[in-house]
Design an enzyme around this catalytic site. Structure first.
Site, PDB file in Angstrom:
ATOM      1  N   ASP A  74      38.875  39.906  36.663  1.00  0.00           N
ATOM      2  CA  ASP A  74      39.599  40.840  35.802  1.00  0.00           C
ATOM      3  C   ASP A  74      40.065  40.093  34.561  1.00  0.00           C
ATOM      4  O   ASP A  74      41.029  39.334  34.594  1.00  0.00           O
ATOM      5  CB  ASP A  74      40.791  41.416  36.576  1.00  0.00           C
ATOM      6  CG  ASP A  74      41.617  42.407  35.756  1.00  0.00           C
ATOM      7  OD1 ASP A  74      41.543  42.369  34.521  1.00  0.00           O
ATOM      8  OD2 ASP A  74      42.362  43.196  36.364  1.00  0.00           O
TER       9      ASP A  74
ATOM     10  N   PHE B 260      47.506  42.483  39.286  1.00  0.00           N
ATOM     11  CA  PHE B 260      47.624  43.803  38.676  1.00  0.00           C
ATOM     12  C   PHE B 260      46.274  44.210  38.112  1.00  0.00           C
ATOM     13  O   PHE B 260      45.705  43.514  37.271  1.00  0.00           O
ATOM     14  CB  PHE B 260      48.673  43.797  37.557  1.00  0.00           C
ATOM     15  CG  PHE B 260      48.878  45.165  36.945  1.00  0.00           C
ATOM     16  CD1 PHE B 260      49.701  46.094  37.563  1.00  0.00           C
ATOM     17  CD2 PHE B 260      48.236  45.519  35.773  1.00  0.00           C
ATOM     18  CE1 PHE B 260      49.886  47.360  37.010  1.00  0.00           C
ATOM     19  CE2 PHE B 260      48.413  46.774  35.215  1.00  0.00           C
ATOM     20  CZ  PHE B 260      49.234  47.695  35.835  1.00  0.00           C
TER      21      PHE B 260
ATOM     22  N   LYS C   4      41.945  45.800  26.570  1.00  0.00           N
ATOM     23  CA  LYS C   4      43.004  45.286  25.707  1.00  0.00           C
ATOM     24  C   LYS C   4      42.495  44.781  24.363  1.00  0.00           C
ATOM     25  O   LYS C   4      42.170  45.559  23.482  1.00  0.00           O
ATOM     26  CB  LYS C   4      43.833  44.243  26.457  1.00  0.00           C
ATOM     27  CG  LYS C   4      44.715  44.883  27.550  1.00  0.00           C
ATOM     28  CD  LYS C   4      45.711  43.905  28.095  1.00  0.00           C
ATOM     29  CE  LYS C   4      46.599  44.508  29.186  1.00  0.00           C
ATOM     30  NZ  LYS C   4      47.558  45.496  28.705  1.00  0.00           N
TER      31      LYS C   4
END
Length: 402
Positions: free
Chosen positions: A229, A141, A259
């Site tokens: 990532d 993702f 995040k």
């Protein structure tokens, strides 16, 4: 009608339906505790999906953000501000620790507003190599904008928005031989390989031992960029600053982050070194809010707080949590590292457990029917962890009997 029901009605009448209607309307938070609009408290084992790294109301974050918003809230990238320079310097220092001063000297940063935007920038950097192929992992993702979605190995998320940007091919996560065959099909046109060191949205699945090392060797052999990532896994989440550090001697060409970097404020970043750091030139990419001084003020606090001692505590608390969960009879295994854990259940009751947990004053997440994802604030206390485990045990007992 409760305050929650009023909030739900307002949500349904004003917001699009892409999230559905939330079961809980939150009002405030402190540390690792949240309070809803009806006054009920919750232990937060999700942290805004790994975002609130320092919990809620952290005094240093509050002070830094308050001072910055009163001084200079926004400037655009037509001007330099000290907060963005501070964060860039701290991230370069972290990279120097991993990669050595020689590699870090060429390091450059790009700031944006989210992990999706960071990965969109990674895609554009790959395109600027002049090569067209990008290899990404199945079940990975990387975001929901069209470019990031094109690299997301989940067909159900992609299908409604086809056709997506072309040139992305997928490999089974952890299958190095498969990646080699993909590369060998056309190595001179392969621009980048992108992956998460631990797949989060699929159920907290760490890369097999040796996989990142093998990808690094493959990329070196063919002049391919290795993009990692770290949107969910980075910034101390696993007990190391970046999760790729678990692999021996691996230095990515590109790292995407977001995040936990902003402690609740929206910020994303892309770190690149070597040739990857030189691919963007004036006019090639941009974002109005990227490097926002207020978000960078929060990020500066996060980077100051993530000392080696702090990270060691994340590792210790993660092991404590793992050990307590592994003995529960409903639990098959616990995977992940630090305070990013996937609790694999014997039965597919994870979705029901999330709803029941809310009734028990606990916030959980279920990325799949059989996995609970735990990403609490990194500052969560031992007492809160013990309480959370007891509540999880109670919740699993309840859903198994239902």
């Amino acid at each position: 009608m409760t305050n929650t029901e009023h909030a739900q009605q307002a949500w349904q009448s004003t917001l699009m339906d892409n999230y559905g209607t939330p079961q809980v309307a939150l009002a405030s938070g402190n540390g690792s505790t949240l309070v809803d609009v009806d006054g009920k408290t919750y232990i937060d084992m999700l942290a805004g999906i790994a975002v609130n790294s320092l919990g809620y109301g952290h005094p240093k974050v509050v002070a830094a953000v308050s001072e910055q918003v009163a001084t200079l809230a926004h400037s655009s990238n037509l001007f330099a501000t000290q907060p963005v320079l501070n964060v860039a310097a701290k991230l370069k220092d972290q990279f120097a620790r991993v990669a050595g001063e020689e590699n870090a000297e060429s390091t450059r940063l790009f700031f944006c507003n989210s992990g999706t935007e960071a990965n969109e920038a990674v895609l554009k950097l790959a395109r600027l190599t002049g090569r067209s192929r990008i290899l990404a992992a199945t079940h990975g993702f990387h975001g929901r904008t069209m470019g990031a979605l094109a690299m997301t190995g989940q067909p159900d998320k992609q299908a409604p928005f086809a056709p997506l940007p072309q040139g992305v091919e997928f490999f089974p996560y952890g299958d190095l031989d498969y990646v080699r065959k993909l590369v060998e099909h056309d190595p001179s046109d392969t621009a980048a390989i992108i992956l998460e060191p631990i797949q989060g949205e699929t159920g907290v699945i760490p890369a097999p031992e040796g996989f990142l090392e093998g990808l690094r060797e493959l990329c070196d052999a063919h002049g391919i960029l290795l993009a990692v990532d770290e949107v969910q896994t980075g910034i101390g989440r696993t007990g190391q600053f970046w999760a790729f550090e678990h692999a021996t001697g691996v230095v990515p060409d590109i790292i995407s982050m977001a995040k936990g970097l902003g402690a609740g404020l929206p910020i994303g970043a892309v770190l690149a070194h070597g040739k990857a750091a030189t691919l963007f030139s004036p006019g090639k990419h941009g974002t109005t809010f990227g490097g926002n001084p207020v978000a960078c003020a929060a990020a500066g606090v996060v980077l100051e707080e993530l000392t080696p001692e702090f990270l060691a505590e994340v590792q210790r608390k993660g092991e404590k949590l793992r050990e307590a969960l592994e003995v529960l009879p409903e639990v098959q295994q616990v995977r992940g590292r630090g305070l990013m854990l996937g609790v694999v259940l014997h039965n597919p009751v994870a979705k029901q457990a999330v709803g029941t947990a809310l009734e028990n004053g606990l916030i959980l997440n279920a990325p799949s029917e059989q996995v609970l994802r735990l990403t609490p604030p990194l500052v969560i206390t031992d007492v809160e962890l013990e309480d959370a485990v007891q509540r999880i045990a109670n919740v699993l007992t309840q859903v198994e009997k239902a």
